[in-house]
Design an enzyme around this catalytic site. Structure first.
Site, short mmCIF file in Angstrom:
data_model
loop_
_atom_site.label_atom_id
_atom_site.label_comp_id
_atom_site.label_asym_id
_atom_site.label_seq_id
_atom_site.Cartn_x
_atom_site.Cartn_y
_atom_site.Cartn_z
N ASN A 431 0.83 -1.20 0.00
CA ASN A 431 0.00 0.00 0.00
C ASN A 431 0.87 1.25 0.00
O ASN A 431 1.57 1.53 0.98
CB ASN A 431 -0.92 0.03 1.23
CG ASN A 431 -1.74 1.30 1.29
OD1 ASN A 431 -2.71 1.46 0.57
ND2 ASN A 431 -1.34 2.25 2.14
N GLU A 432 0.89 1.98 -1.11
CA GLU A 432 1.43 3.33 -1.27
C GLU A 432 2.95 3.45 -1.20
O GLU A 432 3.48 4.56 -1.22
CB GLU A 432 0.78 4.30 -0.26
CG GLU A 432 -0.72 4.43 -0.46
CD GLU A 432 -1.37 5.55 0.31
OE1 GLU A 432 -2.51 5.93 -0.04
OE2 GLU A 432 -0.75 6.05 1.28
N ASN A 433 3.67 2.32 -1.13
CA ASN A 433 5.12 2.44 -0.98
C ASN A 433 5.84 2.79 -2.27
O ASN A 433 6.83 3.53 -2.25
CB ASN A 433 5.68 1.15 -0.39
CG ASN A 433 5.19 0.90 1.02
OD1 ASN A 433 4.70 1.82 1.67
ND2 ASN A 433 5.30 -0.32 1.48
N GLY A 436 5.19 6.36 -2.51
CA GLY A 436 5.99 7.08 -1.53
C GLY A 436 7.43 7.28 -1.98
O GLY A 436 8.02 8.35 -1.79
N SER A 477 -0.51 -0.64 -4.75
CA SER A 477 -1.63 0.28 -4.93
C SER A 477 -1.26 1.59 -4.23
O SER A 477 -1.01 1.59 -3.02
CB SER A 477 -2.91 -0.31 -4.33
OG SER A 477 -4.02 0.49 -4.61
#
Length: 849
Positions: A431-433, A436, A477
């Protein structure tokens, strides 16, 4: 043989508050499965961390070391092997039997097995000593070096539920304990170490390819074994030569019925039984004895993701059994901050709630858990597509040892455990890494250090391809499919939309047509009764001490207030604030879902953040931490219904979007009116439509109906059957709302059956509301009448002369005060005009039989 009773929890290290030193010697009774916080709460040692600001007072427990002890009951005799099996240890533990250490663990998400043959006997003391997760995480952080993290806690240095360390919706409760079942397994000759059914279907013919791994005891090393697979009355058997540790059995099952997501067909499930037997000749001790059995339910379906490049970018569309599916999704977080408390019944209740809101996809988010089998069993039965994140979220994760080995073992364990479920359609890397790394300054901060890319683009897809090749994998994602595009480019793959909540009004959702909106959300407080239970005795205010503590988002209160200011006059009371923030949440999600859904098939899914909560908190959830639906939940029922009617804009002109995700053609006529609040119709048009199944039509509207000339007084309303959409000429604070004029009748309800002439159910009340003026977003907050009460409707907009029946369950009509019912009714009119709902009312008030 389950080991569930007779456990004691003792403190073995760390500082404790004054007066609790006895925990070191006496301990308290422990429940297994469970955790230290749950046991301390049950023993009265700590106050409920969900109430008030008690969370802060129990922080010491997460920094402490604990030991669980139990005395073994009689152990069955006559077995060659005895194994001690832990399905979940949270997290850093040393397991000992009579003082001899059997092994150590450092991963909450794995199953552990220890050979205790000859040592497990009645009266032996089993001990599990837990070191604080903080101690281990901080040790590895010091060893490997800092890594970027969205929160000031070291969760990315330990394989533990990340949200244990707090999140922008969750408390910081760093648990320790035997959080999943523990048992003794006694066996002879050989056992099934793992069973992997690869289930496929083509042209109505199913195939089950079962890949087996075996463990042999000493007596089984030179024995020939057999494994049989049975599905739907058909059996296939394979012989396993002496010494072999693996085998493959293939079974063809003709004429199977395929499994569909809800709304697309049925969910037939087939029992799959794998039996291991001793096939050696009698001279060598083989007698056909059944040695081990594995049983699950499977389903036959095909799932693909259409990732084709096209004129809009790169698609991301689930295709089930050859049919493209618009994903009506929600994100799932752990349903309790103390996850051992989530029972199979609670999983089922929450997922039935999701299905009741029209959801067909549930994404299990990467900062939580690989959930219990009961979760996925329920998804199988309800037709809920399950998307499972690997457990990485919002941080850079080191790829050095010992973490790398733990990640690989964890992934293997859970892929094998979950792959039988037909509902499971996607493994997602994180999730979002990836986002990021690109956008949050990580690349510069890391300066070449590992951060998880090797997991998401290397280790995890390799494991999925090896163990579960029929299942889909996606690297993350959001993710655009490769580094050739920005990871969060709405035109490519999966996108997250958080600028809107964090910095912009929810009208910003209209600026994009993503290929798949995997996360977006808007905050609101929980139900009023939930706040009252969580903050006993507190005078509620938006920024009162308890409310502030139960708001974990950065500047959450400021974002709520700024979000309201775009649309509403400043609320005069807490009750107005509570109503308006919940309304703004529902409207925000409606803005995004209705717009994106109207662009199907370019946009192929919306996954709302989030379905549920893990404690009472102001958050993005549709169902609060007490299990009470917010108004957003009811709005999702409208937005995720098979048929949706909304007023949209195309090329600067108003159109009617007629969205038909049902399996049948939809033909009808919509009535579109431009009106004034007193009921005057300024213009009207009847619009015919005919929409094929799984399609959307946008119907142009005549300018005379669609164009609002006075933004302060005019509004549009579109109706087709029981579907309605309403659009104002401007913001609510600019609109000339009349004081709400309502007639309210309260009467006993007919009960669940609703039969004419029924005597009425003792816990069902019907509230009949008739509007004498235009009443915008009327809401009955039934939990204000009784904590157990729940209404069947969310916000309802009524035109002059219209009535609506609101059915309330969990409310006894006997002695019900009609004035209390009126006080629990809210609408926009009263918050924007200063008038009180019901100030001008007819005479039809009262409980009637």
């Amino acid at each position: 043989m389950p080991l569930t009773s007779g456990w004691t929890l003792r403190l073995t290290g760390g500082e404790v508050p004054e007066g609790l030193e006895a925990l070191r010697d006496q301990g308290v009774p422990a429940q297994v499965p469970g955790c230290c916080h749950g046991d301390l709460l049950a023993a009265g040692v700590i106050e409920d961390p969900y109430l008030g600001r008690n969370e802060l007072d129990v922080a010491w427990a997460g920094r402490a070391d604990w030991r669980y002890d139990a005395v073994l009951p009689p152990v069955p005799a006559g077995f060659e092997r005895t194994d001690l099996v832990f399905e979940g240890l949270d997290t850093v533990a040393a397991v000992a039997l009579d003082g001899t250490v059997l092994g150590t663990t450092r991963n909450m998400h794995r199953t552990y097995r220890f050979d205790v043959t000859g040592r497990a006997r009645e009266g032996a003391v089993l001990s599990v000593a837990f070191t604080s997760a903080y101690t281990e995480a901080e040790r590895l952080r010091d060893l490997l070096g800092e890594r970027p993290n969205a929160y000031p806690e070291p969760f990315n240095f330990i394989r533990k539920m990340a949200s244990s360390f707090g999140w922008d919706w969750g408390p910081t409760l760093v648990t320790a304990g035997i959080w999943r079942p523990v048992r003794l397994e006694c066996w002879n000759v050989a056992r099934l170490a793992s069973v992997r059914p690869l289930v496929t279907v083509a042209d109505g013919a199913g195939r089950v390819e079962v890949r087996l791994d075996l463990e042999r005891a000493a007596s089984g090393e030179d024995r020939e074994l057999r494994a049989s697979v049975e599905v739907d009355g058909r059996t296939s058997t394979v012989t396993i030569p002496a010494g072999a540790s693996s085998a493959v059995a293939v079974l063809d099952v003709p004429g199977v019925e395929v499994w569909w997501p809800r709304g697309y067909g049925d969910q037939p499930l087939y029992g799959c039984r794998v039996t291991l037997t001793d096939a050696g000749d009698r001279a060598r001790g083989g007698d056909g004895t059944e040695l081990d059995v594995w049983e699950r339910r499977i389903g036959f379906r095909t799932v693909e993701i259409d990732r084709a490049a096209d004129g809009h970018g790169t698609a991301f569309t689930f295709v089930v059994n050859g049919t493209p599916v618009f994903a009506r999704g929600v994100n799932w977080i752990p349903d309790d901050a103390l996850p051992a408390r989530v029972t199979p019944e609670r999983y089922r209740h929450r997922l039935v709630q999701a299905a009741g809101a029209g959801v067909n996809l549930v994404r299990v988010w990467g900062g939580g858990l690989y959930e219990d089998r009961a979760f996925y069993d329920t998804c199988d039965e309800l037709g809920l597509l399950a998307w499972q994140d690997f457990l990485f979220a919002c941080a850079a994760y080191p790829e050095e040892q010992p973490l790398r080995g733990e990640v690989e073992a964890e992934a293997r364990d859970n892929v094998v455990r979950l792959m039988p479920h037909p509902s499971l359609v996607l493994w997602n890397g994180n999730n979002e890494n990836l986002w990021g790394f690109r956008d949050w300054g990580w690349e510069e901060e890391l300066a070449g250090d590992s951060w998880g890319e090797g997991y998401y683009l290397g280790v995890l897809p390799r494991i999925v391809a090896e163990l579960d090749p029929a299942r889909l994998y996606n690297a993350g994602s959001p993710w655009s499919g490769s580094w050739d595009h920005h990871p969060n480019d709405p035109a490519h793959g999966l996108s997250h939309f958080w600028e809107i909540w964090n910095r912009r009004d929810h009208s910003g959702y209209l600026d994009d047509v993503p290929r798949f909106a995997a996360e977006f959300g808007w905050q609101a407080p929980p139900a009023y009764a939930t706040l009252r239970e969580a903050l006993p005795g507190e005078e509620l205010a938006p920024a009162s001490p308890g409310m502030s503590h139960h708001q974990k988002a950065e500047d959450g209160q400021g974002k709520l207030d700024r979000g309201l200011a775009h649309h509403f006059a400043a609320p005069a009371t807490f009750d107005d604030w509570h109503y308006l923030t919940q309304l703004n949440q529902a409207r925000a999600i409606a803005t995004g879902v209705a717009h994106w859904r109207s662009h199907w098939p370019v946009c192929a899914g919306t996954v709302v953040w989030q379905l549920n909560d893990c404690w009472p908190v102001t958050s993005w959830a549709a169902i609060d931490g007490a299990g009470r639906p917010k108004p957003l939940y009811h709005e999702l029922r409208r937005l995720y219904a098979d048929r949706l009617l909304t007023l949209q804009t195309r090329a600067g002109a108003r159109v009617l979007a007629v969205d038909n995700q049902s399996g049948e053609r939809w033909e009808g006529r919509a009535r579109v009116r431009r009106m004034l609040p007193d009921g005057t119709v300024l213009a009207e048009e009847t619009v015919p439509f005919a929409v094929p199944s799984r399609s959307v039509s946008t119907v142009p509207l005549p300018v005379g109906v669609a164009e609002i000339t006075d933004r302060h007084k005019e509004f549009l309303v579109a109706d087709a059957g029981d579907l309605r959409d309403v659009v104002l000429g401007g913001a609510d604070h600019e609109f000339s709302y009349p004081a709400a004029d309502l007639d309210v009748e309260v009467r006993p309800g007919a009960g669940a059956a609703g039969a004419a002439g029924a005597a009425g159910a003792p816990d069902v009340v019907e509230v009949v509301v008739t509007a004498r003026t235009f009443v915008r977003d009327l809401l009955l907050q039934a939990d204000r009448l009784a904590p157990s009460a729940a209404a069947d409707l969310g916000h309802v907009t009524l035109l002059p002369g219209e009535s609506r029946v609101i059915t309330v369950h969990g409310l006894d009509p006997a002695g019900l005060d009609p004035a209390a019912v009126r006080a629990a009714l809210f609408c926009v009119n009263s918050t924007q005009t200063g008038a009180q709902t019901g100030a001008q009312t007819g005479a039809q008030t009262g409980v009637r039989s």
